[in-house]
Design an enzyme around this catalytic site. Structure first.
Site, PDB file in Angstrom:
ATOM      1  N   HIS A  46      -7.791  -3.739   0.459  1.00  0.00           N
ATOM      2  CA  HIS A  46      -6.456  -3.458  -0.094  1.00  0.00           C
ATOM      3  C   HIS A  46      -5.573  -2.756   0.956  1.00  0.00           C
ATOM      4  O   HIS A  46      -4.418  -3.141   1.160  1.00  0.00           O
ATOM      5  CB  HIS A  46      -6.636  -2.596  -1.358  1.00  0.00           C
ATOM      6  CG  HIS A  46      -5.391  -2.084  -1.987  1.00  0.00           C
ATOM      7  ND1 HIS A  46      -4.981  -2.475  -3.253  1.00  0.00           N
ATOM      8  CD2 HIS A  46      -4.452  -1.200  -1.565  1.00  0.00           C
ATOM      9  CE1 HIS A  46      -3.860  -1.855  -3.557  1.00  0.00           C
ATOM     10  NE2 HIS A  46      -3.505  -1.066  -2.544  1.00  0.00           N
ATOM     11  N   GLU A  47      -6.139  -1.763   1.640  1.00  0.00           N
ATOM     12  CA  GLU A  47      -5.366  -1.017   2.653  1.00  0.00           C
ATOM     13  C   GLU A  47      -5.071  -1.895   3.864  1.00  0.00           C
ATOM     14  O   GLU A  47      -3.986  -1.817   4.441  1.00  0.00           O
ATOM     15  CB  GLU A  47      -6.118   0.241   3.114  1.00  0.00           C
ATOM     16  CG  GLU A  47      -6.543   1.211   2.026  1.00  0.00           C
ATOM     17  CD  GLU A  47      -5.470   1.551   1.032  1.00  0.00           C
ATOM     18  OE1 GLU A  47      -4.277   1.403   1.343  1.00  0.00           O
ATOM     19  OE2 GLU A  47      -5.831   1.948  -0.082  1.00  0.00           O
ATOM     20  N   GLN A  93       2.559   2.445   3.844  1.00  0.00           N
ATOM     21  CA  GLN A  93       3.104   2.998   2.594  1.00  0.00           C
ATOM     22  C   GLN A  93       3.934   4.258   2.812  1.00  0.00           C
ATOM     23  O   GLN A  93       4.704   4.636   1.932  1.00  0.00           O
ATOM     24  CB  GLN A  93       1.961   3.302   1.613  1.00  0.00           C
ATOM     25  CG  GLN A  93       1.300   2.054   1.073  1.00  0.00           C
ATOM     26  CD  GLN A  93       0.112   2.407   0.209  1.00  0.00           C
ATOM     27  OE1 GLN A  93      -0.950   2.713   0.720  1.00  0.00           O
ATOM     28  NE2 GLN A  93       0.284   2.392  -1.101  1.00  0.00           N
ATOM     29  N   CYS A 123      -2.100   0.381  -7.249  1.00  0.00           N
ATOM     30  CA  CYS A 123      -1.513   0.712  -5.940  1.00  0.00           C
ATOM     31  C   CYS A 123      -0.489   1.817  -6.124  1.00  0.00           C
ATOM     32  O   CYS A 123       0.315   1.766  -7.055  1.00  0.00           O
ATOM     33  CB  CYS A 123      -0.850  -0.530  -5.338  1.00  0.00           C
ATOM     34  SG  CYS A 123      -0.138  -0.236  -3.711  1.00  0.00           S
ATOM     35  N   LEU A 124      -0.528   2.796  -5.227  1.00  0.00           N
ATOM     36  CA  LEU A 124       0.433   3.901  -5.305  1.00  0.00           C
ATOM     37  C   LEU A 124       1.865   3.413  -5.087  1.00  0.00           C
ATOM     38  O   LEU A 124       2.803   4.087  -5.488  1.00  0.00           O
ATOM     39  CB  LEU A 124       0.075   4.978  -4.269  1.00  0.00           C
ATOM     40  CG  LEU A 124      -1.262   5.677  -4.502  1.00  0.00           C
ATOM     41  CD1 LEU A 124      -1.611   6.578  -3.325  1.00  0.00           C
ATOM     42  CD2 LEU A 124      -1.247   6.460  -5.807  1.00  0.00           C
ATOM     43  N   HIS A 163      -2.068  -3.923   3.278  1.00  0.00           N
ATOM     44  CA  HIS A 163      -0.817  -3.171   3.496  1.00  0.00           C
ATOM     45  C   HIS A 163      -0.403  -3.237   4.971  1.00  0.00           C
ATOM     46  O   HIS A 163       0.781  -3.387   5.288  1.00  0.00           O
ATOM     47  CB  HIS A 163      -0.982  -1.706   3.094  1.00  0.00           C
ATOM     48  CG  HIS A 163      -0.836  -1.422   1.622  1.00  0.00           C
ATOM     49  ND1 HIS A 163       0.297  -1.748   0.900  1.00  0.00           N
ATOM     50  CD2 HIS A 163      -1.667  -0.819   0.744  1.00  0.00           C
ATOM     51  CE1 HIS A 163       0.131  -1.352  -0.365  1.00  0.00           C
ATOM     52  NE2 HIS A 163      -1.049  -0.788  -0.486  1.00  0.00           N
ATOM     53  N   GLY A 219      -6.938   5.654  -1.613  1.00  0.00           N
ATOM     54  CA  GLY A 219      -6.669   5.096  -0.295  1.00  0.00           C
ATOM     55  C   GLY A 219      -5.182   5.160   0.008  1.00  0.00           C
ATOM     56  O   GLY A 219      -4.373   5.313  -0.912  1.00  0.00           O
TER      57      GLY A 219
HETATM   58  O1  GNR Z   1      -5.471   4.628  -5.578  1.00  0.00           O
HETATM   59  C1  GNR Z   1      -5.741   3.426  -5.465  1.00  0.00           C
HETATM   60  N1  GNR Z   1      -6.669   2.873  -6.278  1.00  0.00           N
HETATM   61  C2  GNR Z   1      -7.166   1.600  -6.112  1.00  0.00           C
HETATM   62  C3  GNR Z   1      -7.913   1.060  -7.148  1.00  0.00           C
HETATM   63  C4  GNR Z   1      -8.461  -0.196  -7.037  1.00  0.00           C
HETATM   64  C5  GNR Z   1      -8.267  -0.912  -5.869  1.00  0.00           C
HETATM   65  C6  GNR Z   1      -7.505  -0.413  -4.839  1.00  0.00           C
HETATM   66  C7  GNR Z   1      -6.969   0.850  -4.953  1.00  0.00           C
HETATM   67  S1  GNR Z   1      -6.050   1.509  -3.651  1.00  0.00           S
HETATM   68  C8  GNR Z   1      -5.006   2.613  -4.471  1.00  0.00           C
HETATM   69  C9  GNR Z   1      -4.213   3.456  -3.487  1.00  0.00           C
HETATM   70  C10 GNR Z   1      -3.264   2.556  -2.728  1.00  0.00           C
HETATM   71  O2  GNR Z   1      -2.267   2.084  -3.180  1.00  0.00           O
HETATM   72  N2  GNR Z   1      -3.606   2.262  -1.513  1.00  0.00           N
HETATM   73  O3  GNR Z   1      -2.829   1.424  -0.798  1.00  0.00           O
HETATM   74 NI    NI Z   2      -1.832   0.155  -2.186  1.00  0.00          NI
END
Ligand code: GNR
Ligand code: NI
Length: 179
Positions: free
Chosen positions: A133-134, A51, A91-92, A137, A46
């Protein structure tokens, strides 16, 4: 197609609250494509516009096994939730950091698609976690905000150390003498 630069915690720009998208035009679709390319290049499932330092309400996800089903959500809203569970997240913007976060297990999302038309989608499992999660952000929130202050302190230290090591390695390879 352009691969974009992903901001890393604790960059203050990750705290920006994104603005609603007012027009789904060619430029916005190009941004979405660049986000999808960036997500795949970083091996993420995601990516939120926040980001990549674009403070508009859009996000992309791809939770498919073959990484060939990208989904775009513009101006997303969660209109219903069900259940509660703690799932390990990454999270990236926080490379190498993983921890458990409480999330709804099922969500119904309303958003605009690529064509600018509204759609609704029921998500569960990893897709539900990823969408929440997104969407965090887009509110300027990152998953470590759910952890204790002590854990966050240790995470900031670890990330700073790792960034320092990456920089040192890069400079050593480029022949920059250490002080
Ligand atoms: O790549 C991602 N893996 C992930 C794993 C578990 C819960 C949420 C995520 S999102 C993350 C990519 C990211 O940072 N998206 O904002
Ligand atoms: Ni993230």
């Amino acid at each position: 197609m352009t691969k974009l630069v992903i901001l890393e915690y604790p960059d203050p720009r990750l705290r920006t609250r994104a603005e609603p998208v007012t027009e789904v035009d060619a430029a916005l679709r190009q941004l979405a494509d660049d986000m999808i390319e960036t997500m795949y290049a970083a091996k993420g499932i995601g990516l939120a516009a926040t980001q990549v330092d674009v403070h508009k309400r859009l996000l992309v996800i791809d939770v498919s096994a073959a990484h060939d089903q990208p989904q775009l959500f513009i101006n997303p809203h969660i209109i219903a939730r069900e259940g509660q569970d703690c799932v390990q997240e990454g999270c990236l913007s926080l490379p190498g950091i993983y921890d458990k976060v409480p999330r709804s297990t099922k969500v119904r999302v309303r958003a605009l698609g690529r064509d600018g038309k509204p759609f609704e989608l029921d998500a569960e499992g990893l897709a539900a976690v990823c969408i929440q999660h997104e969407m965090d952000h887009l509110e300027g929130k990152v998953f470590v905000d759910y952890l204790s202050e002590l854990k966050r302190l240790l995470i900031r230290r670890r990330l700073a150390k790792e960034r320092r090591q990456r920089t040192n390695l890069r400079e050593a390879r480029a022949g920059v003498p250490a002080l």
